[in-house]
Design an enzyme around this catalytic site. Structure first.
Site, PDB file in Angstrom:
ATOM      1  N   ARG A   1      11.480   5.275   3.383  1.00 28.24           N
ATOM      2  CA  ARG A   1      11.421   6.314   4.307  1.00 28.24           C
ATOM      3  C   ARG A   1      12.646   6.948   4.972  1.00 28.24           C
ATOM      4  O   ARG A   1      12.458   7.944   5.927  1.00 28.24           O
ATOM      5  CB  ARG A   1      10.281   5.672   5.083  1.00 28.24           C
ATOM      6  CG  ARG A   1       9.746   6.680   6.209  1.00 28.24           C
ATOM      7  CD  ARG A   1       8.299   6.174   6.703  1.00 28.24           C
ATOM      8  NE  ARG A   1       8.097   4.753   6.855  1.00 28.24           N
ATOM      9  CZ  ARG A   1       8.568   4.076   7.930  1.00 28.24           C
ATOM     10  NH1 ARG A   1       9.041   4.598   8.895  1.00 28.24           N
ATOM     11  NH2 ARG A   1       8.501   2.784   7.924  1.00 28.24           N
TER      12      ARG A   1
ATOM     13  N   ASP B   1      12.096  30.575  12.030  1.00 26.48           N
ATOM     14  CA  ASP B   1      11.732  30.286  10.509  1.00 26.48           C
ATOM     15  C   ASP B   1      12.297  31.318   9.668  1.00 26.48           C
ATOM     16  O   ASP B   1      12.008  32.726   9.841  1.00 26.48           O
ATOM     17  CB  ASP B   1      10.020  30.400  10.352  1.00 26.48           C
ATOM     18  CG  ASP B   1       9.566  30.061   9.270  1.00 26.48           C
ATOM     19  OD1 ASP B   1      10.168  30.397   8.248  1.00 26.48           O
ATOM     20  OD2 ASP B   1       8.436  29.457   9.150  1.00 26.48           O
TER      21      ASP B   1
END
Length: 354
Positions: free
Chosen positions: A45, A167
């Site tokens: 992870r 974005d």
């Protein structure tokens, strides 16, 4: 880290193993959930060599340091999670549907307040920045294709103590580098142009500040919104041809926008002059737009965008789409096919509208 070579060269060469005898040309897929203790990874992870290669390449293209996520929305959620309780987020009224829905959900639960703005109205955005903690921008916006003055807005946001997120999915780092314009964070749905083949779900964040990078990585580690190894490898493989795909798709889009503007069935063409997304408003409204999207043979009626194949959809078929988007607006994601074939298919579909 910034790479001062041509973006086309960076897209091909960044994130590869060293040029040493018997090293592979491509970073291998490392399928491991845990690593031998004593290093920085320890557990799957926290990092993976295949993710790292993708992150190095994207960071070099954007001029910062990148983190990969399981999806674009996972990246969006991680950034929004940094906003303090009750703080204000300024965001586009027209934006990626998932971002708008996340903002609405957070506001409904009392986590944040949101002010939606027209990003093309620079004065209004600057005024909204004054009491904001975060200013979220898209440029071009999805699907209205409005353009924000990122540099001016970023300066005003910084002066007001707010962070700026852009974005950059539509423009890609080949056409726009928000970090150079003053943004603090760049977000990508790597599912779209970066991977480019409609076979990957992946997101990414890019920042220039090492401290902010550490905070965001800490959130990713804790939440677990990590990418699959194979997906990261596919996205990196896709980025090797990003410059060629964007060049061809953008040329196709510009020509199609010109021709669509002359067709009597089209009431409006929205194209900002760059990129490979064109939005058109079918003059006779929603039903005619639906007939158009179902009347093509080469163009695929599908959501998402940025693949090598051309797709189209009427955006108001999604209930979360703002009512300020016209019912007859169809978003076209222009691919890399021959432009004459693309036009012939669009023209015959438009000609069948009664």
């Amino acid at each position: 880290m910034a790479d001062h070579r041509s973006p086309a060269t960076v897209a091909v060469h960044a994130g590869r193993p060293p040029h040493e005898a018997d090293e592979p040309l491509n970073t291998p897929i490392t399928m491991a959930s845990t690593f031998v203790a004593g290093g920085d990874r320890e557990y799957g992870r926290y990092g993976n060599p295949t993710w790292q290669a993708f992150e190095e390449a994207l960071g070099a293209l954007e001029g910062g340091s990148a983190l990969a996520f399981s999806s674009g929305l996972a990246a969006v959620s991680t950034v929004l999670d940094l906003v303090g309780q009750g703080m204000k987020v300024v965001a586009p009224r027209h934006a990626y549907n998932g971002t708008v829905l996340q903002l609405a959900d957070l506001e409904a639960r009392g986590r944040i307040t949101t002010e939606l703005v027209d990003v093309a109205d620079t004065d209004a955005v600057v005024a909204a920045c004054q009491d904001a903690a975060l200013v979220w921008l898209e440029s071009p916006t999805n699907p209205a294709l409005e353009i924000a003055d990122i540099e001016t807005i970023a300066t005003a946001a910084r002066d007001a103590g707010a962070h700026v997120v852009v974005d950059n999915t539509f423009a890609t780092p080949l056409l726009q580098k928000p970090l150079e314009l003053g943004a603090d964070i760049v977000v990508h749905s790597a599912t779209k142009y970066l991977a480019g083949h409609s076979d990957v779900l992946l997101g990414a964040i890019v920042v220039a500040d090492p401290e902010l990078l550490g905070v965001l990585k800490g959130r990713r580690d804790l939440i677990g919104a990590v990418p699959g190894t194979f997906e990261a490898w596919l996205a990196l493989r896709g980025m090797r041809t990003l410059h060629l795909r964007v060049e061809r798709a953008q040329a196709n889009a510009a020509e199609l926008a010109r021709r669509l503007a002359e067709h009597p069935a089209i009431g409006e063409v929205r194209y900002p002059g760059f990129g490979a997304i064109v939005s058109v408003v079918v003059a006779q409204g929603a039903l005619a737009a639906d007939l158009f999207t179902h009347g093509t043979a080469l163009w695929v009626h599908a959501t998402s965008l940025g693949g090598v194949e051309s797709t189209l959809e009427r955006r108001r078929r999604w209930k979360g789409e703002p009512t300020t988007i016209p019912e007859g607006l169809v978003r076209l994601s222009v691919g890399i096919e021959d432009v004459e074939d693309l036009w012939a298919d669009l023209a015959q579909a438009l000609d069948t509208i009664p």
